[in-house]
Design a protein around this motif. Sequence first.
Motif, PDB file in Angstrom:
ATOM      1  N   UNK A  88      -3.298  -3.062  -3.163  1.00 28.01           N
ATOM      2  CA  UNK A  88      -4.021  -2.120  -2.036  1.00 28.01           C
ATOM      3  C   UNK A  88      -3.085  -2.310  -0.839  1.00 28.01           C
ATOM      4  N   UNK A  89      -2.757  -3.706  -0.369  1.00 29.39           N
ATOM      5  CA  UNK A  89      -1.954  -3.641   0.728  1.00 29.39           C
ATOM      6  C   UNK A  89      -0.762  -2.971   0.686  1.00 29.39           C
ATOM      7  N   UNK A  90       0.254  -3.112  -0.459  1.00 30.91           N
ATOM      8  CA  UNK A  90       1.373  -2.057  -0.679  1.00 30.91           C
ATOM      9  C   UNK A  90       1.027  -0.816  -0.398  1.00 30.91           C
ATOM     10  N   UNK A  91      -0.168  -0.186  -0.722  1.00 33.11           N
ATOM     11  CA  UNK A  91      -0.506   1.111  -0.637  1.00 33.11           C
ATOM     12  C   UNK A  91      -0.518   1.231   0.965  1.00 33.11           C
ATOM     13  N   UNK A  92      -1.141   0.473   1.826  1.00 34.85           N
ATOM     14  CA  UNK A  92      -1.298   0.542   3.152  1.00 34.85           C
ATOM     15  C   UNK A  92       0.010   0.460   3.966  1.00 34.85           C
ATOM     16  N   UNK A  93       0.898  -0.442   3.461  1.00 38.26           N
ATOM     17  CA  UNK A  93       2.200  -0.535   3.897  1.00 38.26           C
ATOM     18  C   UNK A  93       2.980   0.657   3.798  1.00 38.26           C
ATOM     19  N   UNK A  94       3.036   1.321   2.548  1.00 35.68           N
ATOM     20  CA  UNK A  94       3.963   2.416   2.385  1.00 35.68           C
ATOM     21  C   UNK A  94       3.276   3.765   2.989  1.00 35.68           C
ATOM     22  N   UNK A  95       2.083   3.749   3.196  1.00 32.45           N
ATOM     23  CA  UNK A  95       1.390   4.888   4.304  1.00 32.45           C
ATOM     24  C   UNK A  95       1.981   4.578   5.630  1.00 32.45           C
ATOM     25  N   UNK A  96       1.981   3.344   6.212  1.00 29.49           N
ATOM     26  CA  UNK A  96       2.630   3.129   7.547  1.00 29.49           C
ATOM     27  C   UNK A  96       4.058   3.322   7.553  1.00 29.49           C
ATOM     28  N   UNK A  97       4.688   3.070   6.634  1.00 30.90           N
ATOM     29  CA  UNK A  97       6.395   3.447   6.500  1.00 30.90           C
ATOM     30  C   UNK A  97       6.374   5.093   6.535  1.00 30.90           C
ATOM     31  N   UNK A  98       5.527   5.840   5.725  1.00 32.18           N
ATOM     32  CA  UNK A  98       5.440   7.158   5.619  1.00 32.18           C
ATOM     33  C   UNK A  98       5.284   7.838   7.241  1.00 32.18           C
ATOM     34  N   UNK A 119       9.713  -0.978   4.511  1.00 29.80           N
ATOM     35  CA  UNK A 119      10.060  -0.767   3.142  1.00 29.80           C
ATOM     36  C   UNK A 119      10.327  -1.954   2.350  1.00 29.80           C
ATOM     37  N   UNK A 120      10.994  -3.100   2.629  1.00 31.33           N
ATOM     38  CA  UNK A 120      11.178  -4.200   2.308  1.00 31.33           C
ATOM     39  C   UNK A 120       9.911  -5.100   2.116  1.00 31.33           C
ATOM     40  N   UNK A 121       9.083  -5.059   2.973  1.00 29.19           N
ATOM     41  CA  UNK A 121       7.585  -5.563   2.927  1.00 29.19           C
ATOM     42  C   UNK A 121       6.847  -5.093   1.765  1.00 29.19           C
ATOM     43  N   UNK A 122       6.916  -3.923   1.648  1.00 30.35           N
ATOM     44  CA  UNK A 122       6.207  -3.156   0.382  1.00 30.35           C
ATOM     45  C   UNK A 122       6.949  -3.920  -0.938  1.00 30.35           C
ATOM     46  N   UNK A 123       8.114  -3.982  -1.009  1.00 30.43           N
ATOM     47  CA  UNK A 123       8.839  -4.338  -2.462  1.00 30.43           C
ATOM     48  C   UNK A 123       8.460  -5.941  -2.440  1.00 30.43           C
ATOM     49  N   UNK A 124       8.301  -6.644  -1.251  1.00 36.47           N
ATOM     50  CA  UNK A 124       8.116  -8.075  -1.219  1.00 36.47           C
ATOM     51  C   UNK A 124       6.440  -8.274  -1.904  1.00 36.47           C
ATOM     52  N   UNK A 125       5.684  -7.250  -1.543  1.00 37.33           N
ATOM     53  CA  UNK A 125       4.185  -7.348  -1.825  1.00 37.33           C
ATOM     54  C   UNK A 125       3.867  -6.897  -3.354  1.00 37.33           C
ATOM     55  N   UNK A 126       4.919  -5.971  -3.758  1.00 33.22           N
ATOM     56  CA  UNK A 126       4.697  -5.686  -5.168  1.00 33.22           C
ATOM     57  C   UNK A 126       5.122  -6.771  -5.943  1.00 33.22           C
ATOM     58  N   UNK A 127       6.195  -7.492  -5.531  1.00 32.74           N
ATOM     59  CA  UNK A 127       6.704  -8.678  -6.514  1.00 32.74           C
ATOM     60  C   UNK A 127       5.571  -9.885  -6.305  1.00 32.74           C
ATOM     61  N   UNK A 128       4.868 -10.030  -5.082  1.00 32.66           N
ATOM     62  CA  UNK A 128       4.019 -10.991  -5.130  1.00 32.66           C
ATOM     63  C   UNK A 128       2.626 -10.678  -6.014  1.00 32.66           C
ATOM     64  N   UNK A 129       2.268  -9.310  -6.112  1.00 35.91           N
ATOM     65  CA  UNK A 129       1.190  -8.959  -6.952  1.00 35.91           C
ATOM     66  C   UNK A 129       1.487  -9.331  -8.502  1.00 35.91           C
TER      67      UNK A 129
END
Length: 143
Positions: A88-98, A119-129
């Motif tokens: 869910x956090x990744x979704x919010x980060x991607x929304x902020x990026x867009x 962009x890189x934070x969303x990738x990090x959050x994906x990896x952490x998930x």
Amino acid sequence: HLGLARALSSHPPIQAILVEAQRDLFVVGADLATNPDQRGKLRPGMSLVTGSMIENLERIIDETVAEHPLPQEFIVPGANAASAALDMARTAIRRAERRALQLRDEGREVNPEALRYLNRLSDLVFVLARWEAGGTEEPSRRS
């Protein structure tokens, strides 16, 4: 969302990474919200996103993937509460990026490093998930 994920995580290293990201997001927010006439007052790493902040994310991503390889198939998120909160956090980060990209495309001054950071934070959050799920996620299709 990152705070919820941090609270739900049972992994101290993930918690430490997330609190650092939360602190960095104050820098990103200051960078994105600053009046263009006042940008000269921004301080690197304090109110201005820097390349070193992005390099730090990339280092953490590389180290995490080396220790916790990513699945080779698409997965169905939600293996546990912490991994779901990270997704869910990744979704919010991607929304902020867009949204930041939209502002840039509308002619507003947007620091390219802030865009790269998101962009890189969303990738990090994906990896952490995926780490948080511990390999218990269902593949998107059954064979």
